[in-house]
Design an enzyme around this catalytic site. Sequence first.
Site, PDB file in Angstrom:
ATOM      1  N   ASP A   1      -1.242  14.214  15.157  1.00 54.96           N
ATOM      2  CA  ASP A   1      -0.942  14.156  13.722  1.00 54.96           C
ATOM      3  C   ASP A   1      -2.209  13.953  12.900  1.00 54.96           C
ATOM      4  OD1 ASP A   1       0.606  14.286  11.475  1.00 54.96           O
ATOM      5  OD2 ASP A   1       1.261  12.196  11.554  1.00 54.96           O
TER       6      ASP A   1
ATOM      7  N   ILE B   1       0.837  -1.214   0.000  1.00 55.87           N
ATOM      8  CA  ILE B   1       0.000   0.000   0.000  1.00 55.87           C
ATOM      9  C   ILE B   1       0.865   1.254   0.000  1.00 55.87           C
ATOM     10  CG2 ILE B   1      -1.788   1.302   1.197  1.00 55.87           C
ATOM     11  CD1 ILE B   1      -2.690  -1.287   2.551  1.00 55.87           C
TER      12      ILE B   1
ATOM     13  N   SER C   1       4.563   3.398   1.867  1.00 53.26           N
ATOM     14  CA  SER C   1       5.678   3.494   2.805  1.00 53.26           C
ATOM     15  C   SER C   1       5.423   4.690   3.684  1.00 53.26           C
ATOM     16  CB  SER C   1       6.966   3.765   2.032  1.00 53.26           C
ATOM     17  OG  SER C   1       7.782   2.662   2.055  1.00 53.26           O
TER      18      SER C   1
HETATM   19  N1  LIG Z   1      -5.778   0.267   8.288  1.00 49.71           N
HETATM   20  C1  LIG Z   1      -5.377   0.680   7.093  1.00 49.71           C
HETATM   21  N2  LIG Z   1      -6.060   0.334   5.993  1.00 49.71           N
HETATM   22  C2  LIG Z   1      -5.654   0.736   4.765  1.00 49.71           C
HETATM   23  N3  LIG Z   1      -4.560   1.495   4.541  1.00 49.71           N
HETATM   24  C3  LIG Z   1      -3.835   1.868   5.598  1.00 49.71           C
HETATM   25  C4  LIG Z   1      -4.194   1.483   6.925  1.00 49.71           C
HETATM   26  N4  LIG Z   1      -3.286   2.005   7.774  1.00 49.71           N
HETATM   27  C5  LIG Z   1      -2.413   2.688   7.020  1.00 49.71           C
HETATM   28  N5  LIG Z   1      -2.730   2.609   5.713  1.00 49.71           N
HETATM   29  C6  LIG Z   1      -2.025   3.236   4.585  1.00 49.71           C
HETATM   30  O1  LIG Z   1      -0.651   3.293   4.847  1.00 49.71           O
HETATM   31  C7  LIG Z   1      -0.205   4.657   4.910  1.00 49.71           C
HETATM   32  C8  LIG Z   1       0.863   4.792   5.990  1.00 49.71           C
HETATM   33  O2  LIG Z   1       0.318   4.389   7.239  1.00 49.71           O
HETATM   34  P1  LIG Z   1       0.605   5.186   8.563  1.00 49.71           P
HETATM   35  O3  LIG Z   1       0.165   6.618   8.383  1.00 49.71           O
HETATM   36  O4  LIG Z   1       0.005   4.460   9.698  1.00 49.71           O
HETATM   37  O5  LIG Z   1       2.194   5.063   8.611  1.00 49.71           O
HETATM   38  P2  LIG Z   1       3.257   6.115   9.002  1.00 49.71           P
HETATM   39  O6  LIG Z   1       4.569   5.440   8.918  1.00 49.71           O
HETATM   40  O7  LIG Z   1       2.900   6.687  10.318  1.00 49.71           O
HETATM   41  O8  LIG Z   1       3.061   7.189   7.839  1.00 49.71           O
HETATM   42  P3  LIG Z   1       3.134   8.788   7.799  1.00 49.71           P
HETATM   43  O9  LIG Z   1       4.504   9.145   8.161  1.00 49.71           O
HETATM   44  O10 LIG Z   1       2.811   9.102   6.345  1.00 49.71           O
HETATM   45  O11 LIG Z   1       2.083   9.334   8.718  1.00 49.71           O
HETATM   46  C9  LIG Z   1      -1.465   5.466   5.158  1.00 49.71           C
HETATM   47  O12 LIG Z   1      -1.386   6.782   4.681  1.00 49.71           O
HETATM   48  C10 LIG Z   1      -2.491   4.657   4.384  1.00 49.71           C
HETATM   49  O13 LIG Z   1      -2.404   4.971   3.006  1.00 49.71           O
END
Ligand SMILES: Nc1ncnc2c1ncn2[C@@H]1O[C@H](COP(=O)(O)OP(=O)(O)OP(=O)(O)O)[C@@H](O)[C@H]1O
Length: 470
Positions: free
Chosen positions: A207, A68, A70
């Site tokens: 955030d 999906i 990074s």
């Molecule tokens: N439960 C979920 N279902 C579908 N897609 C998801 C889910 N959780 C996360 N994603 C996808 O993965 C991406 C990254 O997830 P997340 O924001 O939790 O990670 P992160 O490392 O904290 O990213 P960021 O630094 O961009 O905030 C999200 O923007 C979304 O597109």
Amino acid sequence: MAAPSTKSTTVALAAPVDPASAQPQGVKRSAKQAFEEDPETPPLVKMNATSYAPQRHINDHYDIVGFISSGTYGRVYKAISKRNASSQQPVKHPSTGRSIEAFAIKKFKPDKEGELQYTGISQSAIREMALCTELSHPALIHLVEIILESKCIFMVFEYAEHDLLQIIHHHSLLNRTPIPASTLRSCMYQLLSGLLYLHQNWVIHRDLKPANIMVTSSGAIKIGDLGLARLFFKPLHALFSGDKVVVTIWYRAPELLLGSRHYTPAIDLWAVGCIFAELLSLRPIFKGEEAKQDSKKAVPFQRNQMGKIAEVLGLPTKKDWPLLTAMPEYANLGSVGLHSVGVQRPMGLEKWYRNTITNNNYGSSNAPPDSALDLLKQLLQYDPLKRLSAEQALKHPYFLGEDGSQKPPSWNCFEGLETKYPARKVSTEAHEIGTGSLPVTKRSGLPDDGLLRPSGALGIGTGLGKRVRD
Ligand SMILES: Nc1ncnc2c1ncn2[C@@H]1O[C@H](COP(=O)(O)OP(=O)(O)OP(=O)(O)O)[C@@H](O)[C@H]1O
């Protein structure tokens, strides 16, 4: 609620990785292969089979459908349950009782070795695991399980087909057709309900932005990404300690921009106001440019972002915000509007709202009620003490129904809609998603991050998986 704690997790050692099995260069791997063959996902060797509960291995229980995105701390994959896994029971959602058919697996990158203190688990991963394990609400993304393997952590979440950023993007592509008023109201209601739950449990999200607000195919809003969230009950340190910043710049509250050290849940309500405005106008309301930290890691005054806010709201005054002069960056405020006609002659939120309604093709029959403007004004109050709390916002006339029937908005934001939103992009290639320009959350340098890593060390700023917009 008691302070969240991590539940005990079985730990197993990993076998060394055979370099001979590494993928030859130039050969494309599928997302599934990349996930399995990543040296961070080594096969398991049990330390002592009799002392521990059987180790769950991610590949025994889930089939990876694709990649999906990074994020800052790792990669996220779409997965389904392995049908033939003997121990696999259908996973039910605790709030709805429905079985969960698809999962988002967040694979955390290991912390960098060679630093002063090496634990192998990043502060963000620990924080997200601890909070998600304890918290449960229909408007929070549900954590199904955590699987801990050597130097690798997998958080398995219920899968959400959409997010608010994707929905905004879809409408802006469709000749700027507006997001239907009923969808907007439902999204805001569910979002504020989830936020009230977080704040009642002493958690500030820190955030909130459209990309972190997930939407399921049945129209349920789910707040995601608690990697930056923090308990605010009797914090050991000031939440902000001089050189640390939180919240993606466009959604960052004025008290943070002005250097406040003891911020409150009100920072989340400012972000909700910005999200509300973005759902109405289909573009960020305060789209500033972030000033970068200098080599001494001093956080610069975010003049440009403050200017973008002032172009709409005007500069804050002591009359609006009595504690304004106590803000550490107060002296810098005078320089914000010096060369900007926009700041000297601000548009005003009311005019911004009326222009938005007209430009985004809301007609008289489908426009949000005027109470939407009032709610927006009260969320975008400069003074955090005057800004609505989540509880107050949920009682705002906007949610009480135009006819006074007090009918709450639907928990399905797609109710009555004909629009079908496109499904989330899932790539079967390991790294197909290109670079983008969304500002990322500032994570290195969080107040309580003991294990800081230089940005870039874990791929921060590579833009991998960040979607391009505007
Ligand atoms: N439960 C979920 N279902 C579908 N897609 C998801 C889910 N959780 C996360 N994603 C996808 O993965 C991406 C990254 O997830 P997340 O924001 O939790 O990670 P992160 O490392 O904290 O990213 P960021 O630094 O961009 O905030 C999200 O923007 C979304 O597109």
